[in-house]
Design an enzyme around this catalytic site. Structure first.
Site, PDB file in Angstrom:
ATOM      1  N   HIS A   1       0.840  -1.211   0.000  1.00  0.00           N
ATOM      2  CA  HIS A   1       0.000   0.000   0.000  1.00  0.00           C
ATOM      3  C   HIS A   1       0.877   1.265   0.000  1.00  0.00           C
ATOM      4  CE1 HIS A   1      -3.293   2.739   1.259  1.00  0.00           C
ATOM      5  NE2 HIS A   1      -2.347   3.289   2.001  1.00  0.00           N
ATOM      6  N   GLU A   2       1.895   1.275   0.848  1.00  0.00           N
ATOM      7  CA  GLU A   2       2.783   2.448   0.904  1.00  0.00           C
ATOM      8  C   GLU A   2       3.521   2.628  -0.425  1.00  0.00           C
ATOM      9  OE1 GLU A   2       2.309   4.539   3.141  1.00  0.00           O
ATOM     10  OE2 GLU A   2       1.140   3.226   4.423  1.00  0.00           O
TER      11      GLU A   2
ATOM     12  N   HIS B   1       1.482   4.594  -2.792  1.00  0.00           N
ATOM     13  CA  HIS B   1       1.615   6.058  -2.669  1.00  0.00           C
ATOM     14  C   HIS B   1       2.845   6.558  -3.422  1.00  0.00           C
ATOM     15  CE1 HIS B   1      -1.731   6.670  -0.053  1.00  0.00           C
ATOM     16  NE2 HIS B   1      -1.245   5.952   0.950  1.00  0.00           N
TER      17      HIS B   1
ATOM     18  N   HIS C   1       2.896   9.191  -6.570  1.00  0.00           N
ATOM     19  CA  HIS C   1       3.748  10.384  -6.607  1.00  0.00           C
ATOM     20  C   HIS C   1       4.544  10.428  -7.901  1.00  0.00           C
ATOM     21  CE1 HIS C   1       7.321  12.782  -4.901  1.00  0.00           C
ATOM     22  NE2 HIS C   1       6.385  13.620  -5.255  1.00  0.00           N
TER      23      HIS C   1
HETATM   24 ZN   LIG Z   1      -2.164   5.242   2.644  1.00  0.00          ZN
END
Ligand SMILES: [Zn+2]
Length: 230
Positions: A102-103, A106, A110
């Site tokens: 999940h990270e 991100h 970006h």
């Molecule tokens: Zn998150």
């Protein structure tokens, strides 16, 4: 908000908000604990999964490090670092790989210039001021009977709510990317997809709960403002 400003409907809204908030926190903790105790079939740690996903997306420059606490995992776009908590970084559980992926979602957002993430990042400085000052302004406005202060405070509160709403697509999209990458790169077994999804849905619910609580608080504030006007 002091108690002498509360009426029964305001107290009820506050109670509902408290229950929603508490329930979402208890739920994520329970789901995370459950899947932290289940090892993933490929025996991969959160760190290993994150490194593989980042490298395959040409994000080898992103450093991954361990952070203290539980559920403190995050991606920092300003210095391009990925922090994984103690229960994710080195653990080989379902929960660890789901959160690590999940990270990475991100970080990929970006890299790809995902618009909701850009909007969210642009709102961060606004929210840093508005979230702390809105309640003070409202409180001072009510105590000193300055309606303008109350109105500005409510507007700042709305800014915080907008930020929380913009956060929702960012979080859902990161989780979607996580599941896609975990499957595509064969990092999890087909039978583990639903378990990973359960962890990420529970985490997303905390953001949905935050929006719901803020909406209830906004209703309370508008109720108090209108009552004071009468
Ligand atoms: Zn998150």
């Amino acid at each position: 908000m002091p108690l002498y400003y509360q009426n029964s409907s305001s107290m009820l809204l506050m109670l509902i908000g408290f229950i929603i908030s508490l329930a979402s926190q208890l739920y994520i903790k329970a789901v995370f604990k459950k899947y932290s105790e289940v090892g993933n079939k490929n025996n991969l740690s959160g760190l290993e999964v994150a490194r593989r996903i980042l490298d395959r997306n040409n994000l080898g420059e992103i450093n991954i490090f361990q952070v203290r606490g539980s559920l403190t995992d995050h991606y920092n776009p300003t210095n391009k670092t990925l922090g994984l908590s103690e229960s994710v970084y080195g653990l080989r559980s379902i929960a660890a790989v789901a959160v690590a992926a999940h990270e990475c979602g991100h970080a990929i957002q970006h890299e790809k210039g995902y618009i909701p993430l850009k909007i969210r990042s642009a709102l961060v400085p606004v929210v840093q001021i508005s979230s702390s000052s809105s309640w003070y302004l409202i409180l001072i406005g009510m105590i000193m009977s300055i309606p303008k202060f109350v109105d500005i405070g409510i507007l700042l509160f709305v800014a915080t709510l907008v930020f929380q709403i913009v956060t929702l697509p960012v979080e859902f999209d990161a989780s979607h990317r996580a599941i896609v990458k975990l499957e595509e790169y064969g990092l999890i077994d087909q039978g583990e997809v639903n378990s990973c999804r359960s962890v990420l849905i529970a985490a997303a619910l905390t953001y949905v709960a935050a929006v719901a609580v803020s909406m209830l608080n906004l209703l309370r504030l508008l109720g108090l403002r209108n009552r004071d006007e009468r």
